[in-house]
Scaffold this motif. Structure first.
Motif, PDB file in Angstrom:
ATOM      1  N   GLY A   1       0.625  -1.089  -0.076  1.00 13.97           N
ATOM      2  CA  GLY A   1      -0.054  -0.050  -0.046  1.00 13.97           C
ATOM      3  C   GLY A   1       0.774   1.374  -0.094  1.00 13.97           C
ATOM      4  O   GLY A   1       0.764   2.334  -0.716  1.00 13.97           O
ATOM      5  N   LYS A   2       1.889   1.236   0.787  1.00 10.93           N
ATOM      6  CA  LYS A   2       3.019   2.349   0.896  1.00 10.93           C
ATOM      7  C   LYS A   2       3.473   2.537  -0.398  1.00 10.93           C
ATOM      8  O   LYS A   2       3.707   3.791  -0.932  1.00 10.93           O
ATOM      9  N   ALA A   3       3.880   1.465  -1.264  1.00 12.26           N
ATOM     10  CA  ALA A   3       4.727   1.668  -2.384  1.00 12.26           C
ATOM     11  C   ALA A   3       3.589   2.054  -3.543  1.00 12.26           C
ATOM     12  O   ALA A   3       3.782   2.996  -4.430  1.00 12.26           O
ATOM     13  N   ILE A   4       2.549   1.646  -3.598  1.00 14.36           N
ATOM     14  CA  ILE A   4       1.414   2.190  -4.484  1.00 14.36           C
ATOM     15  C   ILE A   4       1.298   3.855  -4.205  1.00 14.36           C
ATOM     16  O   ILE A   4       1.139   4.381  -5.318  1.00 14.36           O
ATOM     17  N   ALA A   5       1.127   3.958  -3.050  1.00 12.05           N
ATOM     18  CA  ALA A   5       0.801   5.413  -2.852  1.00 12.05           C
ATOM     19  C   ALA A   5       1.924   6.440  -3.263  1.00 12.05           C
ATOM     20  O   ALA A   5       1.950   7.526  -3.883  1.00 12.05           O
ATOM     21  N   ASP A   6       3.165   6.029  -2.646  1.00 15.57           N
ATOM     22  CA  ASP A   6       4.460   6.855  -2.737  1.00 15.57           C
ATOM     23  C   ASP A   6       4.642   6.931  -4.322  1.00 15.57           C
ATOM     24  O   ASP A   6       5.252   7.983  -4.807  1.00 15.57           O
TER      25      ASP A   6
END
Length: 299
Positions: A31-36
């Motif tokens: 989720g963090k990678a997708i958001a970043d």
């Protein structure tokens, strides 16, 4: 007998707890990678490349989990490239994909024969195999109208690629979490960019994914990537936390402290200005290929 049953129940409970913990960690990291990197947007049709290995199984599993709870709507289509390797169990992936209820395609291309006919005996086949596979998958993404292609590369893969390029290619170049192909037609995303391989391996084992080994190249000796992998594993064992620090360095690049004149305009540096960057140089940063000027000035 009762003691044995109690022991089995306890072990089963521990395994479920561990699997849930790993799933939450992988979900958080994905989720963090997708958001970043803004990997997934509303209305996307994502072609999820499934090789039959632990990484792509885990990627599809976590993506499907996120899809069910995401505030946006996006479509997942699993695609496997059957390269016609001898002994490839053709029934395994269709059976699994049907069981999890995801739309899928099996693309049949005999790249195995091409690789074996072109690459001399004893030479590594990975480079040619990956080029043929990439070209086929890029073309198929266009056929089905997918605007994103998801690959299962993780944090260890990204670091390994960085050191491979440094040691063997003379380049500071890695494997970006998000990439547009050279022809501008395809966007590749790597949702597992923040995930560690050992977490993925444990999760895949607990989930009992039907792993299919790559018999074309998996048994080759002396592969450069394997050498790098063993080096990183040794470092990680000797100095816990080093892998995390090295990966963070890929996200904290300071062009003014390297030596690439095409990336930073060293010739125009002047005494009397902070970091040697004059107002004229700063205003012409775009033309002079000086990226992230604000970050450089804040160092």
């Amino acid at each position: 007998m009762t003691e044995q049953i109690d022991t089995d129940v306890s072990l089963d409970k521990k395994m479920k707890l561990r699997m849930n913990k790993l799933q939450k960690r992988l979900r958080r990291e994905m989720g963090k990678a997708i958001a970043d990197f803004n990997m997934i947007e509303d209305g996307d049709k994502i072609m999820v490349c499934l090789s039959g290995g632990k990484d792509s199984y885990a990627m599809l599993d976590i993506l499907m989990n996120l899809q069910r709870n995401a505030p946006i709507s996006f479509e997942l289509v699993a695609v496997n490239l059957d390269q016609k390797q001898p002994g490839f169990p053709e029934h395994v992936l269709p059976a699994y994909l049907e069981s999890v209820g995801v739309q899928f395609h099996i693309v049949e291309r005999d790249t195995y024969s091409v690789v074996k006919s072109v690459v001399p005996e004893g030479k590594t086949t990975c480079a040619l195999c990956s080029r043929l596979r990439r070209g086929t998958l890029y073309g198929f993404a266009e056929e089905i109208g997918a605007n994103k292609i998801a690959l299962g590369h993780h944090r260890d893969d990204i670091l390994e690629t960085f050191f491979l390029n440094m040691f063997y290619g003379g380049k500071l170049k890695g494997m970006p979490p998000k990439l547009v192909s050279d022809d501008g037609k395809n966007m590749v995303i790597r949702p597992l960019a923040y995930a560690r391989e050992k977490d993925i391996a444990e999760y895949a084992a607990l989930r009992e994914f039907p792993i299919i080994p790559c018999n074309l190249c998996g048994s080759q000796d002396g592969l450069q990537r394997q050498i790098i992998k063993e080096m990183l594993q040794a470092w990680d064992k000797q100095s816990p936390g080093r892998i995390e620090t090295m990966f963070r360095s890929l996200q904290n690049v300071v062009p003014s402290h390297l030596a690439d004149a095409a990336l930073f305009d060293f010739k125009s540096l002047e005494v009397g200005y902070r970091h040697g960057i004059s107002p004229a140089m700063e205003s012409g940063a775009e033309n002079n290929h000086i990226p992230e000027m604000i970050d450089i000035l804040s160092v």
